[in-house]
Design an enzyme around this catalytic site. Sequence first.
Site, mmCIF file in Angstrom:
data_model
loop_
_atom_site.group_PDB
_atom_site.id
_atom_site.type_symbol
_atom_site.label_atom_id
_atom_site.label_comp_id
_atom_site.label_asym_id
_atom_site.label_seq_id
_atom_site.Cartn_x
_atom_site.Cartn_y
_atom_site.Cartn_z
ATOM 1 N N GLY A 15 51.836 31.084 36.050
ATOM 2 C CA GLY A 15 52.089 32.499 36.283
ATOM 3 C C GLY A 15 52.836 33.215 35.179
ATOM 4 N N SER A 16 52.746 32.746 33.936
ATOM 5 C CA SER A 16 53.484 33.415 32.861
ATOM 6 C C SER A 16 52.914 34.806 32.563
ATOM 7 C CB SER A 16 53.545 32.556 31.595
ATOM 8 O OG SER A 16 52.276 32.427 31.001
ATOM 9 N N ASN A 17 51.603 34.977 32.672
ATOM 10 C CA ASN A 17 51.034 36.318 32.485
ATOM 11 C C ASN A 17 51.417 37.243 33.634
ATOM 12 O OD1 ASN A 17 49.486 36.718 29.992
ATOM 13 N ND2 ASN A 17 48.348 34.925 30.693
ATOM 14 N N LYS A 68 32.617 30.259 49.642
ATOM 15 C CA LYS A 68 33.331 31.231 48.807
ATOM 16 C C LYS A 68 33.264 32.602 49.459
ATOM 17 C CE LYS A 68 33.168 30.986 44.368
ATOM 18 N NZ LYS A 68 33.318 31.097 42.927
ATOM 19 N N MET A 93 41.784 30.194 38.232
ATOM 20 C CA MET A 93 40.823 29.202 37.755
ATOM 21 C C MET A 93 39.580 29.075 38.635
ATOM 22 S SD MET A 93 42.395 28.624 35.044
ATOM 23 C CE MET A 93 41.422 27.338 34.303
ATOM 24 N N ARG A 94 39.103 30.195 39.177
ATOM 25 C CA ARG A 94 37.870 30.188 39.962
ATOM 26 C C ARG A 94 36.970 31.301 39.483
ATOM 27 N NH1 ARG A 94 37.657 27.132 43.816
ATOM 28 N NH2 ARG A 94 39.542 26.026 44.127
ATOM 29 N N LEU A 95 35.677 31.060 39.564
ATOM 30 C CA LEU A 95 34.725 32.142 39.321
ATOM 31 C C LEU A 95 34.784 33.097 40.505
ATOM 32 C CD1 LEU A 95 31.484 30.458 37.908
ATOM 33 C CD2 LEU A 95 32.990 32.073 36.745
ATOM 34 N N ASN A 110 40.057 40.255 33.354
ATOM 35 C CA ASN A 110 40.505 38.880 33.111
ATOM 36 C C ASN A 110 41.058 38.772 31.693
ATOM 37 O OD1 ASN A 110 40.813 36.038 33.638
ATOM 38 N ND2 ASN A 110 38.987 35.662 32.418
ATOM 39 N N HIS A 112 41.523 35.808 28.690
ATOM 40 C CA HIS A 112 41.022 34.483 28.319
ATOM 41 C C HIS A 112 41.662 34.069 26.996
ATOM 42 C CE1 HIS A 112 38.226 31.143 28.297
ATOM 43 N NE2 HIS A 112 37.976 31.411 27.025
#
Length: 191
Positions: A15-17, A68, A93-95, A110, A112
Amino acid sequence: MENVKNIAVFASGFGSNFEAILEAVADHRLNANIALLVVDKPNCFAVQRAKNHHVPVFAFNPKDFSSKEEYEKLIIRKLEEYHIDWVALAGYMRLVGPTLLSHYEGRIINIHPALLPAFPGTHAIEKAYDYGVKIFGITIHYVDAGMDTGKIIAQAAFEKNENESVDEVETRIHQLEHEWYPKVLQQIINN
């Protein structure tokens, strides 16, 4: 502060972002309300960060759902409950599936840790390092149905020093992320 947008941050890990976004709000660099943290790993450290900042958390375990679509419908109900305008993925970390994508079309962002379209998916920093790239960076993009394939909003880069370790490169990547993600979120919600 009228017309302040509500942002939900999605995370899966440290959770740094998420923390950098919260700090940008506190420092008035990001004029938004971080209204909700959504995590798919109930014990991840991002949850502790949310508690420290009194941000509500919606935690779920995907294994508890038959599909999902089922858990994304639940996420949408939570997002609506908190009047979420924008979704910022920050180490989620999920689509994102079609259920959530269609409901928040054009409003999911997002970050990346590579210069897309190179090195999409997980372990991007290590893959780029092992490949021997000389220029590292980050990409902030809109989310679509693919893996890190959405329209690019912004990129920032740096040249790797000759003897820099992968850990040192990763530290510099995180510094870029923490600087650029709040800045770009501000630009997007201003438009």
